[in-house]
Each structure stands twice: as structure tokens, then as C-alpha cells.
Design an enzyme around this catalytic site. Structure first.
Site, mmCIF file in Angstrom:
data_model
loop_
_atom_site.group_PDB
_atom_site.id
_atom_site.type_symbol
_atom_site.label_atom_id
_atom_site.label_comp_id
_atom_site.label_asym_id
_atom_site.label_seq_id
_atom_site.Cartn_x
_atom_site.Cartn_y
_atom_site.Cartn_z
ATOM 1 N N ASN A 86 0.796 -1.232 0.068
ATOM 2 C CA ASN A 86 0.090 -0.141 0.136
ATOM 3 C C ASN A 86 0.767 1.221 -0.122
ATOM 4 O O ASN A 86 0.599 2.033 -0.574
ATOM 5 C CB ASN A 86 -0.935 0.132 0.983
ATOM 6 C CG ASN A 86 -2.149 -0.830 1.225
ATOM 7 O OD1 ASN A 86 -2.480 -1.548 0.039
ATOM 8 N ND2 ASN A 86 -2.679 -1.142 2.160
ATOM 9 N N ARG A 447 -5.398 1.665 -13.356
ATOM 10 C CA ARG A 447 -3.846 1.769 -12.965
ATOM 11 C C ARG A 447 -3.356 0.451 -12.274
ATOM 12 O O ARG A 447 -3.938 -0.498 -11.921
ATOM 13 C CB ARG A 447 -3.908 2.721 -11.576
ATOM 14 C CG ARG A 447 -2.672 3.146 -11.185
ATOM 15 C CD ARG A 447 -2.609 4.199 -10.163
ATOM 16 N NE ARG A 447 -2.982 5.467 -10.744
ATOM 17 C CZ ARG A 447 -3.604 6.406 -10.168
ATOM 18 N NH1 ARG A 447 -4.059 6.135 -8.944
ATOM 19 N NH2 ARG A 447 -3.916 7.469 -10.944
ATOM 20 N N HIS A 477 -15.577 3.075 -15.410
ATOM 21 C CA HIS A 477 -15.399 2.335 -14.080
ATOM 22 C C HIS A 477 -16.628 1.582 -13.642
ATOM 23 O O HIS A 477 -16.622 0.704 -12.876
ATOM 24 C CB HIS A 477 -14.780 3.324 -13.053
ATOM 25 C CG HIS A 477 -14.651 2.748 -11.542
ATOM 26 N ND1 HIS A 477 -15.235 2.874 -10.515
ATOM 27 C CD2 HIS A 477 -13.372 2.078 -11.549
ATOM 28 C CE1 HIS A 477 -14.616 2.112 -9.578
ATOM 29 N NE2 HIS A 477 -13.313 1.594 -10.235
#
Length: 753
Positions: A86, A447, A477
């Protein structure tokens, strides 16, 4: 539509009895509601939290799970590795973006008023804390692993049997694939790719005592750790003990075999993170070619972070810092693990006793009752599937069955992330090869999945699928699949709407909703949405669905305004929302106004939250909690009391692909789907959403000062993940399970409107 909209005292349209949109043709009202006053709030008086610092607070909660003694040891290790990956992504995207703004002289402040340079300063201070905390936790977990007979080898722990095997492995498997490179005028400093790791050695040539610096870049094809075979660990009878050693440590350990005739004076391991964001010019003529080029550029982006071993050889370190270019980069030195994300390899060790109990998702009983015929089941009644508690295979089967059904004439589907091994992609290919008209919207701007999506697009096109790449400047999306089928009474459209991706791996660990319906209104709306993406045909006359960036924001505003009006007229008023992030100032201000009007607002926000809750005069009626647990909370559910005490069968309930962020509302194609079917409505509101609100074991409260604190368990604790794992099917359940029922959830008195 013939019926007139129901209105409140301020003439704000609300959902009609059949759940459809208001029948007027005027644009939805975007007038600002009464604004929340500026209250005295600490510290600093800001109305909003900083997005980047809120994200770091989220990762701190993830890191806290690595210390959670309720979890098995290898699961704690997995949370530690997740915190590492992360933070890497955060550096490569968010921090890189801020560095770029500073370099270009952009002073545009964030929602909390901080300039890019001020944000970078605060971020780097917090990153130093988190990095130190990671290493402290790794030290504790490392010791605990050793007590559980899982060892990470170092100089003190390699017995003769393991030493012989490791040396042979190095000579046979590692030495042939690594390449030492001298650093001198004849050998320029090599390029270190993004996430690349390397070793620098300071050597003295024995023959003439000349000093040389050598670099070895560790190939990405090699694993981060090598596991010593059980019969070479030296444990009793060769079983019961696992031993790992990192590739970097292995190279350092046997470097003398690589540099004969030299004395090794010192060495050091380093790791590089680079700017990995992809920027596409709006006027790009060939999107595919542009993305192929951009992916290559990403590997060579500006250095954003450099990690070094604490005892890095000082001579080699000086060369590294000079050559690699760290003017705007964060340099982190540690005496612990470099590349915390790599610990995921050790977390995969085959030790069921140190992991969560195995869990197998259920296949929906409703579908089984129809002998596996999904179209028959959906035609009878809408179905909602709750992943990962119910199998993602039902989504794959929806496309598979369509692919071999002679009555299916067309399939249309959006693909944002499909994974490296996608059964959905293969089913679409099978359908195209069978002569069905198949259209796939492949999002190239997903991404870190751009390269995989390009590969899928090529494969789909070769099979005869019509591949569309959508908009240049908007990401598609929304998660929707349409199957058009020829039936006795004409053509019927079957739809799947999801809150998550068509990704078979993440579907096992992300909590998401899959909604199947044959409602003709939703079918017509889905077709218009697909035409919008494939042909830029702006939809008119949508009956149920709201679409970003066209009217989704306005629909959410309208629903909040209804609650404000209801509260002002003395009716029950409440808003329940579950999403991943809330960063949009317009939405936050609307929720502040709702709080000021007396609306009870309950938010379950897993990650970033820029809204400041619990402040008198600003947000005193808003509570925000975050759930971090075995599964990643990912579904987006938005519910509005609609004049009734929550949870109510008359509440307005929606599922969505969109979080409440500016990018989702204004720069992506997203969908907001009203849930009208009574059974599905109750399952989502009174089981899924309510269970999240009632969770105590995995929940954190967001405090007015921006800190998070674990929910204090009073009386009997409740774990929403365990609840869904251990009870009969809650969504998509059939008559076979109705008699057994599901434990009824109820909201504590005093909350919910």
C-alpha cells in the site's frame, strides 16, 4: 412516464412508488442546501481532513492488524506485507503527483488548505513514523515466526546442511542470471527500474589494492525469498521446520564466489520507487499506441523513494546517492527489512494452523433451485450475490451460459480489471467464436492493469469481439454486463451490475455486490449507458439508473436534500452510506448541511475520509467508522430513510460502482443502481449494510481530531465477516433455506433516524 413525482414541502422530487426517477424533464436541482456554519473545531479549524494524511491513517489501521493477536500469525504477516505494498503505491502515485506539482510551481491547495509542499512535509513526517512502526512489528513477528518453526535465515542461523544446499543453489540458480557491473568512467551507472532492488559492493583487488565499486541488480524474475527444502533444514528427521533466505542475503552471503581475487570491504542493499502515474494527452490519436508508450515511460519515472540498509557501505552509498538522483526523493534508511511487501511470499507458507480457517464460497441456492439455469432464476426474480461469501463463479457462469445459449444474440460488458487468468474473458471469446455479437469495453486506464488489459484487448479482438476503449479523458469504471436473449415473447435483456471488478482473484477477498435482473427498465438504461461509452451517444430518458459524470452527483445531492427537507418537516430522516472513500467537498458539505438539519448520518468508510465527524455545529449528527478485517470491504451501498425510520422497507437503497470522490463523480463513467425488488432491498439494507454498521470486532471510529480508535465492545461482540461466513445464504437464497432463516439483525435504539 404518466405518474407525477411525489414532492416534499420544498418540492424536491423523491422516488416514485415503483422506484423510478422523477418524471419531470428539468435538470436535477443542484442548488446548495443551507450550509453548515463554521464551528470551532480543533486543531486548526479546518472543515476537512487532508486526503493524503487520511490515506496514511488508513494504512496505519491496516498495519495495526499485523499486531492483532486475534489473527493467526501468518495472517498478521500478510497484513504487514499489505501495508508495505500500500505504501509503495502511495509513494509511486500520490507522492509522485505532489512532487510533480512542486516542481512545476503549482500551489493549488488541497481540500484542507495545504499546498503541495506543505502536504509533502507532513506526509514525509508521517511516513517516517510508519516505516519505523513497520520495522518494529516485523521484529516482533520475526521472533514469533521462529517460535513457530518458520525461520528467516541470517548469518547466525544457517546450519551446515542448509549451507551446502544454499551454496549449491546460488552457484546453479542465481549466479548464471545476475550480472556484476563495475561503476567507473568506462561503465556508466545503470538504470534501476521502478521497484528495482540492487546491491553495491566496495571491493579491493588483491593484486594491486585498487578499490572498485560493483553493482548487482536483482532480476525481477527471481523470487524475493528462497525456501530451503525440508530435508536440508537440519530439523529432526528433516520435517517440521521452514527456512527462508532472501535473494539479496543469499548474494551477499556468497559474493566471494562472484568476486574471486577481491576482498569485500562492504556492501549494501537498496530499493528504488519511481513515479508510476500515467498521463495521457486528451488529443492522443491512437489510445492503444499511446498507452504502450506510456507504460514504458512509467518504468523510467522520476525517483520518489530510495530505501537503504542502515549499515550501507558509506563509500558505495555516496556513489549511489550521487548517481541515482534523489533531489526530491525520500531517503529511508533501516536496519530491518527492505521491501516489506515481499513478505507475502513467506505468508503463503503451507501452515494451515497459522492461517484463517479455510473458507469455500457458497453457490447461490436460488440458482441451484433452477438446476443451474441462471436465466430462468433471474427471470423469476432479481438476485443479489454477496461476494466473497457467495461464489464469483455465478458471475462467470452468467457469461458462460450466454456463450453456449443458441437464443442469445448479443453480449455487452465493461472490463475494468479482469486479472491475469480471467474465465470471464475466455467466456466472451467463446461467445464470439460461436457467432454471438460480443462487445467489450476494455479500460486501458485501470492503474497498474494497463498492460494486462492491452493483452486481453488484443486476444478479444482476434476472436472477433468488438473491443471499445471508451473515453480518452474519462475512465469507464462502471461494472455492467448485458445479455440480450430471444424468447417466446420477444427479446429480453438480462443484466449484471456490480460494485466490484470482473476479477476472479479479488472476488475471493473483496466484499462486493453482484446484482442480476431482467427488469426491462434497467435493461433499457444499461443499453443507453453502453451506447454512451461506445458511441458517445449521451443518454436521454433514463428511467432508473444515474450515470456519472452526467447526473450521478445530482442524484446523490437530491437524495440528501430530501432527507434535509424531511428532517425540517419533522419526519424521520437518516442517511446510511458504505463506500471506500469520501473526499468530494460538495458531497461533504451536503452531509454537513444534513447533520445541521437534524439528519442522522451513519458512514462506513474503509479508507480515506476527508469529512470531519462529531463536531458541534458542523457534523454532530455524523458518525464515521472504518472496517478492517479478513476481507477487504469494497461494496458501495447508499441508503436514504425517505421519510421512514431506518432500516425501513420504504428506504431508498442503491448500489454503485462509485465512491464519493471528485474523480468518480466528475471524471469517470459510473453507475448508481436503485434496488427496487423487495427481497433484494431487504437483503442489502437489513442484512449487508446493517451488519457492517453493527460490527464491533473489526471497526474503528473516526474522531473529530482525525485519529481513529477501535470500537469498544460492550456486551456481546459482533464480527460482520464471521456473521456472513457462518450463516446460510443471505443473498440469492432460495426456498430451501427460508425455513432455517437467518439470524435477525436489529439496530440499537437511539441511532438511525
Amino acid at each position: 412516464m404518466s405518474s407525477q413525482p411525489i414532492t416534499t414541502t420544498n418540492d424536491t422530487p423523491v422516488k416514485q412508488s415503483d422506484g423510478s426517477k422523477p418524471s419531470h424533464t428539468a435538470a436535477p436541482s443542484t442548488a446548495s442546501p443551507p450550509s453548515a456554519p463554521h464551528a470551532t473545531i480543533a486543531p486548526g479549524g479546518e472543515r476537512y481532513f487532508n486526503r493524503e494524511l487520511s490515506w496514511l491513517a488508513f494504512n496505519e489501521r491496516v498495519l495495526a492488524e499485523a499486531c492483532n493477536e486475534r489473527y493467526p500469525l501468518l495472517e498478521r504477516l500478510r497484513f504487514l506485507s499489505i501495508s508495505g505494498s500500500n505504501l509503495d503505491e502511495f509513494m509511486m502515485i500520490r507522492v509522485a503527483g505532489l512532487v510533480g506539482q512542486v516542481q512545476r510551481g503549482i500551489d493549488r491547495p488541497a481540500i484542507d488548505g495545504r499546498t503541495p509542499s506543505q502536504q509533502l512535509s507532513a506526509i514525509r513526517e508521517k511516513l517516517a513514523e510508519l516505516s519505523a512502526l513497520q520495522q518494529d512489528i516485523w521484529s516482533d513477528v520475526h521472533i514469533a515466526l521462529a517460535h513457530a518453526d518458520i525461520h528467516i535465515a541470517d548469518e547466525q542461523r544457517v546450519n551446515p546442511a542448509a549451507h551446502s544446499w544454499l551454496e549449491a543453489f546460488f552457484l546453479e540458480e542465481i549466479l548464471p542470471v545476475i550480472t556484476p557491473q563495475a561503476l567507473d568512467p568506462a561503465h556508466p551507472f545503470p538504470f534501476v527500474h521502478n521497484e528495482g532492488m540492487g546491491l553495491l559492493f566496495t571491493l579491493t583487488r588483491d593484486a594491486d589494492q585498487e578499490q572498485i565499486i560493483e553493482m548487482i541488480l536483482i532480476p525481477t524474475a527471481l523470487p524475493r525469498f528462497v525456501r530451503v527444502p525440508d530435508n536440508h533444514t537440519g530439523s529432526a528427521e528433516g520435517v517440521g521446520e521452514a527456512m527462508y533466505i532472501s535473494i539479496a542475503s543469499l548474494i551477499q552471503r556468497y559474493a566471494h564466489r562472484l568476486f574471486p581475487g577481491f576482498t569485500i570491504e562492504g556492501d549494501g542493499l537498496f530499493r528504488v520507487l519511481r513515479d508510476s502515474d500515467i498521463e495521457i494527452e486528451e488529443e492522443a490519436e491512437d489510445l492503444v499506441r499511446t498507452f504502450r508508450s506510456a507504460i514504458q515511460r512509467r518504468r523510467r519515472g522520476q525517483v520518489i523513494q530510495l530505501e537503504l540498509e542502515e549499515d550501507f557501505d558509506p563509500i558505495a552509498e555516496a556513489v549511489l546517492l550521487k548517481q541515482i538522483g534523489v533531489h526530491e526523493a525520500a531517503v529511508i534508511k533501516t536496519d530491518g527489512m527492505i521491501g516489506i511487501d515481499g513478505l507475502s511470499e513467506i505468508a503463503s507458507e503451507d501452515r494451515p494452523d497459522l492461517k484463517f480457517d479455510a473458507y469455500s464460497p457458497r453457490y447461490p441456492e436460488r440458482v441451484r433451485e433452477h438446476d443451474g439455469d441462471l436465466f430462468s432464476a433471474i427471470r423469476e426474480k432479481d438476485i443479489v450475490i454477496h461476494h466473497p461469501y457467495e461464489s464469483f463463479e455465478v458471475v462467470v457462469d452468467f457469461i458462460r451460459q450466454a456463450a453456449v445459449d443458441p437464443d442469445v444474440v448479443a453480449i455487452k460488458q465493461t472490463l475494468y480489471r479482469a486479472g491475469s487468468q480471467s474465465a470471464v474473458i475466455n467466456a466472451l471469446i467463446e461467445a464470439a467464436e460461436a457467432g454471438i455479437s460480443v462487445t467489450a469495453v476494455v479500460e486501458l486506464k485501470a492503474r497498474f492493469d494497463e498492460e494486462q488489459n492491452l493483452k486481453w484487448a488484443t486476444k478479444l479482438e482476434r476472436a472477433g469481439v468488438q473491443v471499445i476503449y471508451g473515453f480518452t479523458d474519462w475512465k469507464t469504471h462502471a461494472k455492467v454486463a448485458m445479455v440480450v436473449r430471444r424468447e417466446d415473447d420477444g427479446f429480453r435483456t438480462y443484466c449484471h451490475f456490480g460494485t466490484g471488478n470482473y476479477h476472479p482473484v479479488t472476488a475471493k477477498i473483496y466484499t462486493d455486490m453482484s446484482f442480476f435482473t431482467a427488469d426491462p427498465r434497467l435493461g433499457r438504461d444499461a443499453a443507453k449507458m453502453m451506447n454512451f461509452v461506445t458511441g458517445y451517444v449521451e443518454p436521454h430518458g433514463l428511467e432508473l439508473i444515474a450515470i456519472a459524470p452526467l447526473d450521478l452527483r445530482e442524484e446523490v445531492y437530491r437524495r440528501i436534500d430530501v432527507e434535509i427537507a424531511n428532517a425540517q418537516s419533522g419526519k424521520p430522516a437518516a442517511i446510511w452510506m458504505k463506500c471506500n472513500q469520501i473526499t468530494d467537498g460538495g458531497i461533504i458539505d451536503r452531509l454537513y448541511a444534513a447533520s445541521n438539519a437534524g439528519v442522522t448520518v451513519e458512514l462506513v468508510v474503509r479508507g480515506i475520509c476527508c469529512l470531519r465527524p462529531g463536531v458541534a455545529g458542523l457534523s454532530e449528527n455524523i458518525r464515521v467508522k472504518s472496517i478492517i478485517g479478513r476481507f477487504l470491504e469494497h461494496s458501495r451501498i447508499y441508503a436514504f430513510a425517505n421519510g421512514h425510520a431506518m432500516p425501513s422497507p420504504d428506504a431508498a437503497v442503491f448500489i454503485s460502482s462509485a465512491d464519493l470522490m471528485g474523480r468518480n463523480l466528475d471524471r469517470r463513467v459510473e453507475s448508481l443502481i436503485p434496488i427496487i425488488n423487495r427481497t433484494v432491498h431487504d437483503q442489502i439494507l437489513q442484512q449487508v449494510l446493517l451488519a457492517n454498521m453493527l460490527d464491533t470486532q473489526q471497526s474503528w471510529w473516526l474522531q473529530p481530531d482525525g485519529t481513529y480508535s477501535r470500537v469498544e465492545e460492550e456486551g456481546k461482540s459482533f464480527n460482520c465477516h464471521r456473521y456472513f461466513m457462518t450463516n446460510p445464504s443471505l443473498s440469492g437464497r432460495g426456498g430451501a433455506l427460508e425455513a432455517g432463516g437467518v439470524p435477525k439483525l436489529s439496530l440499537r435504539k437511539g441511532r438511525g433516524g
